[in-house]
Each structure stands twice: as structure tokens, then as C-alpha cells.
Design a protein around this motif. Structure first.
Motif, mmCIF file in Angstrom:
data_model
loop_
_atom_site.group_PDB
_atom_site.id
_atom_site.type_symbol
_atom_site.label_atom_id
_atom_site.label_comp_id
_atom_site.label_asym_id
_atom_site.label_seq_id
_atom_site.Cartn_x
_atom_site.Cartn_y
_atom_site.Cartn_z
ATOM 1 N N LYS A 132 -8.519 4.516 -5.288
ATOM 2 C CA LYS A 132 -7.264 4.278 -6.008
ATOM 3 C C LYS A 132 -6.471 3.148 -5.353
ATOM 4 N N LEU A 133 -6.414 3.151 -4.020
ATOM 5 C CA LEU A 133 -5.647 2.130 -3.316
ATOM 6 C C LEU A 133 -6.294 0.754 -3.459
ATOM 7 N N ALA A 134 -7.623 0.699 -3.328
ATOM 8 C CA ALA A 134 -8.311 -0.585 -3.428
ATOM 9 C C ALA A 134 -8.223 -1.161 -4.834
ATOM 10 N N PHE A 135 -8.369 -0.313 -5.846
ATOM 11 C CA PHE A 135 -8.344 -0.826 -7.220
ATOM 12 C C PHE A 135 -6.919 -1.215 -7.633
ATOM 13 N N ALA A 136 -5.913 -0.599 -7.052
ATOM 14 C CA ALA A 136 -4.544 -1.055 -7.300
ATOM 15 C C ALA A 136 -4.348 -2.464 -6.739
ATOM 16 N N ASP A 137 -4.909 -2.718 -5.556
ATOM 17 C CA ASP A 137 -4.858 -4.072 -5.005
ATOM 18 C C ASP A 137 -5.646 -5.049 -5.870
ATOM 19 N N ARG B 185 -2.996 0.860 4.929
ATOM 20 C CA ARG B 185 -3.249 1.440 3.604
ATOM 21 C C ARG B 185 -3.923 2.803 3.737
ATOM 22 N N ALA B 186 -4.863 2.914 4.678
ATOM 23 C CA ALA B 186 -5.586 4.176 4.856
ATOM 24 C C ALA B 186 -4.646 5.316 5.222
ATOM 25 N N ARG B 187 -3.541 5.007 5.905
ATOM 26 C CA ARG B 187 -2.600 6.061 6.283
ATOM 27 C C ARG B 187 -1.877 6.666 5.080
ATOM 28 N N LEU B 188 -2.009 6.033 3.905
ATOM 29 C CA LEU B 188 -1.438 6.612 2.687
ATOM 30 C C LEU B 188 -2.267 7.775 2.153
ATOM 31 N N VAL B 189 -3.490 7.923 2.662
ATOM 32 C CA VAL B 189 -4.349 9.022 2.221
ATOM 33 C C VAL B 189 -3.892 10.310 2.887
ATOM 34 N N THR B 190 -3.582 11.314 2.078
ATOM 35 C CA THR B 190 -3.185 12.634 2.570
ATOM 36 C C THR B 190 -4.175 13.669 2.053
ATOM 37 N N ASP B 191 -3.857 14.930 2.251
ATOM 38 C CA ASP B 191 -4.715 16.002 1.758
ATOM 39 C C ASP B 191 -4.535 16.248 0.271
ATOM 40 N N GLU B 192 -3.557 15.600 -0.343
ATOM 41 C CA GLU B 192 -3.300 15.783 -1.770
ATOM 42 C C GLU B 192 -3.661 14.517 -2.548
ATOM 43 N N ALA B 193 -3.981 14.677 -3.830
ATOM 44 C CA ALA B 193 -4.301 13.540 -4.686
ATOM 45 C C ALA B 193 -3.082 12.646 -4.855
ATOM 46 N N GLY B 194 -3.260 11.359 -4.641
ATOM 47 C CA GLY B 194 -2.173 10.411 -4.803
ATOM 48 C C GLY B 194 -2.155 9.800 -6.188
ATOM 49 N N ALA B 195 -1.077 9.108 -6.492
ATOM 50 C CA ALA B 195 -0.925 8.481 -7.801
ATOM 51 C C ALA B 195 -1.725 7.184 -7.868
ATOM 52 N N ALA B 196 -1.987 6.746 -9.084
ATOM 53 C CA ALA B 196 -2.608 5.450 -9.307
ATOM 54 C C ALA B 196 -1.552 4.349 -9.174
ATOM 55 N N GLY B 197 -2.018 3.107 -9.036
ATOM 56 C CA GLY B 197 -1.105 1.974 -9.108
ATOM 57 C C GLY B 197 -0.264 1.746 -7.879
ATOM 58 N N ARG B 198 -0.699 2.184 -6.705
ATOM 59 C CA ARG B 198 0.067 1.943 -5.474
ATOM 60 C C ARG B 198 -0.516 0.717 -4.763
ATOM 61 N N ASN B 199 -0.212 -0.463 -5.279
ATOM 62 C CA ASN B 199 -0.701 -1.688 -4.667
ATOM 63 C C ASN B 199 0.109 -2.028 -3.438
ATOM 64 N N GLY B 200 -0.537 -2.719 -2.497
ATOM 65 C CA GLY B 200 0.153 -3.128 -1.288
ATOM 66 C C GLY B 200 0.628 -4.560 -1.353
ATOM 67 N N LEU B 201 -0.165 -5.432 -1.978
ATOM 68 C CA LEU B 201 0.183 -6.835 -2.111
ATOM 69 C C LEU B 201 0.021 -7.252 -3.563
ATOM 70 N N GLY B 202 0.641 -8.362 -3.921
ATOM 71 C CA GLY B 202 0.528 -8.840 -5.290
ATOM 72 C C GLY B 202 1.436 -8.077 -6.246
ATOM 73 N N ARG B 203 1.282 -8.393 -7.538
ATOM 74 C CA ARG B 203 2.137 -7.796 -8.571
ATOM 75 C C ARG B 203 1.270 -7.258 -9.692
#
Length: 581
Positions: A311-316, A339-357
Motif C-alpha cells: 500500500k505504501l509503495a503503490f501510493a508513492d 516509511r516502514a515504521r508506518l506499518v502497524t499490527d492493523e490494516a492501514g489506509a490506501a493513498g498514504r504517499n510520502g513524496l509527490g502529489r
């Protein structure tokens, strides 16, 4: 562990692809003394004939290869560019917010044939006649049509009868699965290509240059130009003529470029640059490595972790990737660890990009509706009971006894996406649907620009081992490849076991295909269903699909010290095959 077929091993040569006739054609070339590049081209041209719903001469191909003389992996770019008349303003004048997924408006310069001819000229060894002979034979005399081809033609039968008569002339009546199907116009096109090449004289390189010229400046370009001036119905619901011209073809040629690479899990993994989605594999692997000890194969913990980094990579990808985009910051280990530290034990939302728009179209959560019955804008292999479409295409890997290795993912020019050009026996691609029409994005449409495709061959090296691998599957390619690579590189499975092992993917990002919806599902093969309850507890929207339904991986490895070759192919779809000795 039990595998559906053996991992092949030998020293002479290996060919693995998504269709047994292509693999056999490539192996026949190796047996006749051709090298891996001759064999790959023969297999690819055969795929144009045998998997016309997945690729064609009007499509494109990226490849990563290494030669016996230079083991450094390089990219062959067979991705054509947008026409000179293709601008966001032009599409807005037509009242369009998206580039349609079907018809002529979405055509880019067809790059596949030029790329294979260029590879043959620069690195092959056989005459064009010998390489093209297999495809010509199957097109002229017929080949047994695969059930998947029949299924696709059945879906678009009424469209062909009503709006695309040139396609109806070629593909209807709907053929019977397993019966012989022919494409005499395509056979004639390839025969003329050989004739024009040989008319240039006896020098092999001169002949291949003449074939490239015939394709991009001669009879093929002329037929494409004339056909694009007609208007055909597309997914906008209206007839539109094409933007592609003979001048666009004449101005473009395939090229070579460096790979983008990352050191992960003891391997150096190589991908195509940001005009493909390939670097998301590098991001995912680096984030997984940053998360520490990796969980067990196909466990709930592994599936959760893999889906979350996807999810994180595809948002980027959706915020930053595009032709010419600089990936330095996105592939920086410190950034990926953050970015990896955003991974928790629960499912995260889509669309959490780190760079770009992210495009406004994604952020606004648009819910477009495709015009029914007006073609299929992606090479859809099947529709799941949950209504989820699965994109598909082709893939091939080849290695020879001299040390040449290639991974290629041909696609585009799908029979269901654009009408047949009758004189040529094939249709144009629709890859421009992957551009955005919003200004200021890395993937914004512009003349002469490559679309940000999903096509994503892979190459990896470690301690004297070269690994060539890939899969069809649209947006899912770099998720299914990730599972395969983890199985092989981290869990220690051989190539066939790594392919056969249960797989999964998430749809929690914007689709690259019209109408560009963002999904929510985690699709999981039934053989891994034991993990489903735990994944649902963590917040995933799990859908169980058929036990053997996700991906069509193939892979080849080469030991550079001993020359030992290994190969494997996917049982899913019952078409892929690896051959070798």
C-alpha cells in the motif's frame, strides 16, 4: 514440498513463458544454434499469434538482459511514446477527464516489434527469416486457440459486430477452444517484413535496419496512419479518430538504458525506471528488510506485512512515478525505513504517499462508470465471483549456454481493446490510458512522453547467480513477483516451489487502467485461507479466490561459475511452460 512440475535443470539452455508454443519456439531456436536473444524474439513473435488477447505487434515490451560479454543488467525500452498531438487540452476539448481505455485515442507508438528487431540486430545471431518463421507458421497455418482467447472474443462479440467490423472479420465467428485459428493478414505482414529486410542485401545488420525502417517509416506506418484517421467507438461512448500519425512512428526508435537497482536480502535487484511501476518492488523489499526478521511463508503475519508495504509503495507510485521522474529520494534507505515504521499490527489506509502529489481524481474518490460493451481496456484474464477483474499480459525468460539471459514482459495491442487494422492483421495498443490529464503530475500526458506502465520484468544477482523472473498481471505484477522473490530468496524455496506456493495481492491503490478505480480488497488464494480470520481481525477486507488463480510467474536462474541453468513456470492458467536441457 510437492510441486506441480519439477524445477528444470541443465546446462544447454532454458526458455520459460506464458504459452507452451512460445517456449517451444524459443527452445527450437536454441537447438538450431541461436542465442538467448534470438530465442526470446522468436518466443515473443509467437506470443503475438498465440496470446493475441494479451499482447500483439501494436503493443510494447520492456526487457532486462545481460550478455555473455557484459553481465551488467541493462534495460531494452520497447515502450512507445504519446503522439505529438496528444495533450491534456486536446482531451478536454473532447469532454474527457480520462484517456479512454479502448479505441484509437489511447494509442502510443507501437514499440514491441522495433524493440525485438533492435535486440536481434545488436545482440542476436540468426537471420530474421529464421526467427520469425515460427510466428508466421502459426499465423498462416493455424494454432490451437486457448480457452482464454475464446472467452475474451465472446465478451466483445457484439462490439465487433456493431462497431468494429474489421475485428469481426478476423475473429468471428467465435472460435471453438482447442480448434485451429489463423491470422493470414498478420502472416502476410511478417512475410513482407522479412522480404523488405532481405531486399536490403546480405548483411544481417543491414537487413534488420531495413526491417525497422519498414515498420516505422514504410508500409506498416502508412497503414497505421491511414487507419487512425477513421473514427471508432471507444469507452467514451462516442466515435473518435486517433492522434497517432506516421510521423510519430518515424520519429521514435527503441533504446537502451541503465536499470534501477537496490541491494536487499543479500541480492541486487534490478528494475526498469519510473516509466514503469517496477521500482515499487525495490521499495517493498527495502521496507520489508527494514522491518527486521521476516515472518513465515504465507502466514498471517507475512501476508499482513507484505500487503501493508505494498500500500505504501503503490501510493508513492501513484504520486511520484512517471517518465523521467527522479527516484533518488524514494529509494533512499533512510526514507524507506521511515516509511516502514508506518506499518502497524492493523490494516492501514490506501493513498498514504510520502513524496509527490496524488492526482485529484484519486483524492476525490471518483466513481466513474465505464461505457458498457465498448471494449475491454485491459487484458482481463478473468472476473472473480466478487467482481474483481484481473489484468494480465505475457512474460518470458530465456538463458543460453554462453551466458546470455533476458527477462521480458510483452503486452499491449490486445484484440479486445482496439479495432483490427485489416491490412496488417493486428490492432494498436491503448497504453496512453495510464496517463493523467491533470497538469503538473509526473504521469501527466505530454507529446513524446512514455506512459507510466505496469509492465515490470525483473533481474537479480547474488554471489555468481543471475535470476530472471516476472509475471503478467497489470498492477499486481510487482506484488506477485514480491511473493515469489521472498519465497525463493528469504524462505529458500526452489524456483518451482516459489511459484507454486499460495499468493495474494491488495487492490488498495488507484488502478492503472480505465476507469482508474481504487480498491479495498485483499485477494487471497484459498490454499492460504487459514490466515483469513486473523487478517480480517486486523482490518483487511479479505476475499478468498480460487486456489490456483493469481499470477503467471516464470523464472530462470544461472550459476555464472558452473553454467548450471534452472527454470520454472506457472501452472495457473494452464498455459505457461518451461523447457530446457
Amino acid at each position: 514440498m510437492f510441486t506441480t512440475r519439477p524445477e528444470l535443470a541443465g546446462t544447454f539452455g532454458m526458455v520459460a513463458s506464458t504459452h507452451w508454443l512460445a517456449s517451444s519456439s524459443g527452445m527450437a531456436v536454441l537447438e538450431r544454434g541461436g542465442n538467448a536473444f534470438d530465442a526470446a524474439a522468436a518466443a515473443a513473435f509467437t506470443l503475438h499469434v498465440c496470446e493475441p488477447h494479451m499482447n500483439g505487434p501494436g503493443g510494447e515490451v520492456p526487457a532486462i538482459f545481460a550478455t555473455a560479454a557484459d553481465p551488467t543488467p541493462r534495460v531494452l525500452c520497447g515502450q512507445g511514446v504519446a503522439p505529438g498531438a496528444a495533450t491534456p487540452a486536446r482531451f478536454r476539448e473532447l469532454g474527457l477527464d480520462l484517456v479512454p481505455g479502448t479505441g484509437l485515442l489511447a494509442a502510443t507508438v507501437p514499440g514491441a516489434v522495433g524493440a525485438w528487431l533492435t535486440l536481434l540486430r545488436d545482440h542476436g545471431s540468426m537471420p530474421l527469416r529464421d526467427v520469425l518463421g515460427y510466428a508466421i507458421g502459426y499465423a498462416e497455418h493455424g494454432h490451437p486457440v486457448a480457452p482464454a482467447v475464446v472467452d475474451v472474443i465472446t465478451v466483445v462479440e457484439q462490439l465487433f459486430r456493431t462497431h468494429w467490423p474489421t475485428s469481426a472479420d478476423l475473429w468471428l465467428p467465435v472460435p471453438a477452444a482447442g480448434g485451429l485459428i489463423r491470422n493470414p493478414a498478420l502472416a502476410a505482414t511478417y512475410r513482407r517484413l522479412v522480404d523488405e529486410a532481405e531486399a536490403a542485401g546480405g548483411d544481417r545488420e543491414r537487413q534488420l535496419d531495413a526491417a525497422i525502417t519498414a515498420w516505422y517509416e514504410g508500409f506498416v506506418a502508412e497503414a497505421i496512419d491511414a487507419f487512425c484517421r477513421t473514427a471508432v467507438v471507444d469507452e467514451s461512448g462516442r466515435p473518435n479518430s486517433g492522434l497517432l500519425t506516421g510521423a510519430d512512428l518515424a520519429a521514435w526508435r527503441p533504446g537502451y538504458e541503465p536499470t534501477v537497482s537496490q541491494d536487499v536480502f543479500g541480492w541486487q535487484v534490478h528494475k526498469v525506471a519510473a516509466w514503469s511501476q517496477g521500482p515499487v518492488l525495490l521499495q517493498q523489499l527495502a521496507m520489508l528488510e527494514a522491518l527486521g526478521e521476516h515472518p513465515g511463508a504465507a502466514s498471517a503475519d507475512e501476508i499482513h506485512r507484505v500487503v501493508e508495504v505494498a500500500k505504501l509503495a503503490f501510493a508513492d507510485r501513484d504520486a511520484h512515478f512517471g517518465d523521467g521522474a527522479d527516484l533518488t529520494a524514494l529509494l533512499d534507505p533512510a526514507y524507506l525505513a521511515e516509511r516502514a515504521r508506518l506499518v502497524t499490527d492493523e490494516a492501514g489506509a490506501a493513498g498514504r504517499n510520502g513524496l509527490g502529489r496524488l492526482p485529484r481524481y484519486v483524492l476525490d474518490g471518483a466513481e466513474p462508470v465505464a461505457a458498457a460493451g465498448l471494449g475491454i481496456g485491459e487484458p482481463t484474464l478473468a472476473v472473480s465471483p466478487q467482481g474483481t477483474t484481473r489484468g494480465d499480459t505475457c512474460h518470458l525468460d530465456v538463458a543460453d549456454r554462453w551466458g546470455n539471459v533476458i527477462s521480458a514482459t510483452p503486452s499491449g495491442g490486445w484484440l479486445q481493446s482496439s479495432p483490427t487494422i485489416p491490412e496488417l492483421g493486428f490492432c494498436l495498443g491503448t497504453r496512453a490510458q495510464m496517463f493523467w490529464l491533470e497538469d503538473g503530475l509526473s504521469a501527466t500526458l505530454a507529446p513524446g512522453k512514455r506512459p507510466r506502465t505496469t509492465l515490470s520484468p525483473s533481474f537479480a544477482t547474488r554471489d555468481g547467480v543471475q535470476l530472471s523472473f516476472g509475471t503478467p498481471g497489470g498492477d499486481q505484477q510487482d506484488q506477485w513477483q514480491l511473493v515469489f522473490f521472498l519465497n525463493h530468496a528469504v524462505h529458500g524455496m526452489d524456483l518451482q516451489a516459489a511459484i507454486d506456493s499460495p499468493t495474494w495481492h491488495t487492490s488498495s491503490f488507484a488502478s492503472s487502467f480505465y476507469p482508474r478505480q481504487t480498491g479495498t480488497q485483499l485477494l487471497l488464494e484459498a490454499r492460504a485461507a487459514d490466515a483469513a480470520d486473523e487478517l480480517r481481525r486486523r482490518g483487511h477486507h479479505v476475499e478468498i479466490v480460487d486456489s490456483w488463480s493469481l499470477g503467471r510467474m516464470s523464472a530462470i536462474s544461472r550459476d555464472t561459475e558452473t553454467g548450471l541453468l534452472r527454470a520454472a513456470a506457472n501452472p495457473r492458467g494452464m498455459q505457461g511452460y518451461a523447457v530446457g536441457r
